[in-house]
Design a protein around this motif. Sequence first.
Motif, PDB file in Angstrom:
ATOM      1  N   ARG A  79       0.832  -1.209   0.000  1.00 22.27           N
ATOM      2  CA  ARG A  79       0.000   0.000   0.000  1.00 22.27           C
ATOM      3  C   ARG A  79       0.862   1.252   0.000  1.00 22.27           C
ATOM      4  O   ARG A  79       0.602   2.204  -0.756  1.00 22.27           O
ATOM      5  N   ALA A  80       1.902   1.263   0.834  1.00 23.25           N
ATOM      6  CA  ALA A  80       2.800   2.422   0.876  1.00 23.25           C
ATOM      7  C   ALA A  80       3.538   2.579  -0.446  1.00 23.25           C
ATOM      8  O   ALA A  80       3.759   3.699  -0.917  1.00 23.25           O
ATOM      9  N   ALA A  81       3.908   1.447  -1.065  1.00 20.13           N
ATOM     10  CA  ALA A  81       4.616   1.510  -2.344  1.00 20.13           C
ATOM     11  C   ALA A  81       3.718   2.067  -3.439  1.00 20.13           C
ATOM     12  O   ALA A  81       4.155   2.863  -4.278  1.00 20.13           O
ATOM     13  N   LEU A  82       2.452   1.653  -3.447  1.00 22.52           N
ATOM     14  CA  LEU A  82       1.520   2.164  -4.450  1.00 22.52           C
ATOM     15  C   LEU A  82       1.296   3.664  -4.262  1.00 22.52           C
ATOM     16  O   LEU A  82       1.252   4.423  -5.239  1.00 22.52           O
ATOM     17  N   ALA A  83       1.190   4.090  -3.007  1.00 18.49           N
ATOM     18  CA  ALA A  83       1.032   5.519  -2.730  1.00 18.49           C
ATOM     19  C   ALA A  83       2.259   6.300  -3.195  1.00 18.49           C
ATOM     20  O   ALA A  83       2.143   7.398  -3.751  1.00 18.49           O
ATOM     21  N   ALA A  84       3.447   5.722  -2.986  1.00 20.86           N
ATOM     22  CA  ALA A  84       4.673   6.378  -3.442  1.00 20.86           C
ATOM     23  C   ALA A  84       4.717   6.445  -4.965  1.00 20.86           C
ATOM     24  O   ALA A  84       5.175   7.435  -5.542  1.00 20.86           O
ATOM     25  N   GLY A  85       4.234   5.387  -5.625  1.00 24.52           N
ATOM     26  CA  GLY A  85       4.183   5.394  -7.080  1.00 24.52           C
ATOM     27  C   GLY A  85       3.239   6.457  -7.609  1.00 24.52           C
ATOM     28  O   GLY A  85       3.548   7.157  -8.579  1.00 24.52           O
ATOM     29  N   GLU A  86       2.083   6.602  -6.970  1.00 29.42           N
ATOM     30  CA  GLU A  86       1.123   7.621  -7.397  1.00 29.42           C
ATOM     31  C   GLU A  86       1.676   9.023  -7.154  1.00 29.42           C
ATOM     32  O   GLU A  86       1.454   9.935  -7.961  1.00 29.42           O
ATOM     33  N   GLU A  87       2.405   9.189  -6.056  1.00 32.21           N
ATOM     34  CA  GLU A  87       3.032  10.487  -5.788  1.00 32.21           C
ATOM     35  C   GLU A  87       4.071  10.808  -6.863  1.00 32.21           C
ATOM     36  O   GLU A  87       4.165  11.946  -7.335  1.00 32.21           O
ATOM     37  N   ALA A  88       4.830   9.786  -7.271  1.00 35.41           N
ATOM     38  CA  ALA A  88       5.795   9.983  -8.354  1.00 35.41           C
ATOM     39  C   ALA A  88       5.073  10.329  -9.654  1.00 35.41           C
ATOM     40  O   ALA A  88       5.552  11.146 -10.447  1.00 35.41           O
ATOM     41  N   GLY A  89       3.909   9.716  -9.875  1.00 36.07           N
ATOM     42  CA  GLY A  89       3.118  10.038 -11.058  1.00 36.07           C
ATOM     43  C   GLY A  89       2.688  11.494 -11.073  1.00 36.07           C
ATOM     44  O   GLY A  89       2.725  12.154 -12.120  1.00 36.07           O
ATOM     45  N   ARG A  90       2.287  12.005  -9.915  1.00 31.24           N
ATOM     46  CA  ARG A  90       1.893  13.418  -9.843  1.00 31.24           C
ATOM     47  C   ARG A  90       3.088  14.336 -10.115  1.00 31.24           C
ATOM     48  O   ARG A  90       2.951  15.372 -10.778  1.00 31.24           O
TER      49      ARG A  90
END
Length: 207
Positions: free
Chosen positions: A128-139
């Motif tokens: 979950r934390a990794a997916l959130a970090a990926g989405e933050e990188a996407g932004r």
Amino acid sequence: MTARSVTEPSWLTVSRACQMLGVDASTLRLWTDAGRIRVFRTPGGHRRYREEDLTVFLRSQQQKPPGRLADVIGHRGARLIPGTSRRRIREQQWYADLDPKAADEMRLTCRTLMDALSTYLSGGRGQRAALAAGEEAGRALGLQVAALRLSPAEATRTFLFFKGSITQPVFSRLPLPSERRVRSIRHIDLFLDRVLVQMMAVYEQTG
């Protein structure tokens, strides 16, 4: 932990820990939040890492049996993209138009994205934390792409080029039966699709 204990040689600051692991601070924070590396705090709230813990972590990465996608990516996710693909990315016109500072920022964002993908594919409670970090990188990529003044089609095509640079090596390098290889690609697709949605959402808001 007392203030005195953090001055002992076995305790490392964030910068020293990053040097030992060969990663940047955002990746170290991601691994810490995912529970892969223990962290301690000084009375002032600063993060400290035990050198012994980092040594054990590095050894565990080297001793993992092959066969999982996360193992192929390695503990530094950017290794998945071969040199030929990285050269092709640098040959793209949009990349050639980047000034050095913007290029460094985009490289750092992509490195963070790949590290998040590696953690996501490792499974467990860190997903979950990794997916959130990926989405933050996407932004972050959305802001960077908007600064390039690419059209929506060009922005999407750029991301899909990057995505293909990740998925293509998996088919050739992952030592798994075909059905498991396809399942691994689906996990990558799920992760990167979420990243793309965030990137384009920020891109549209900025535009």
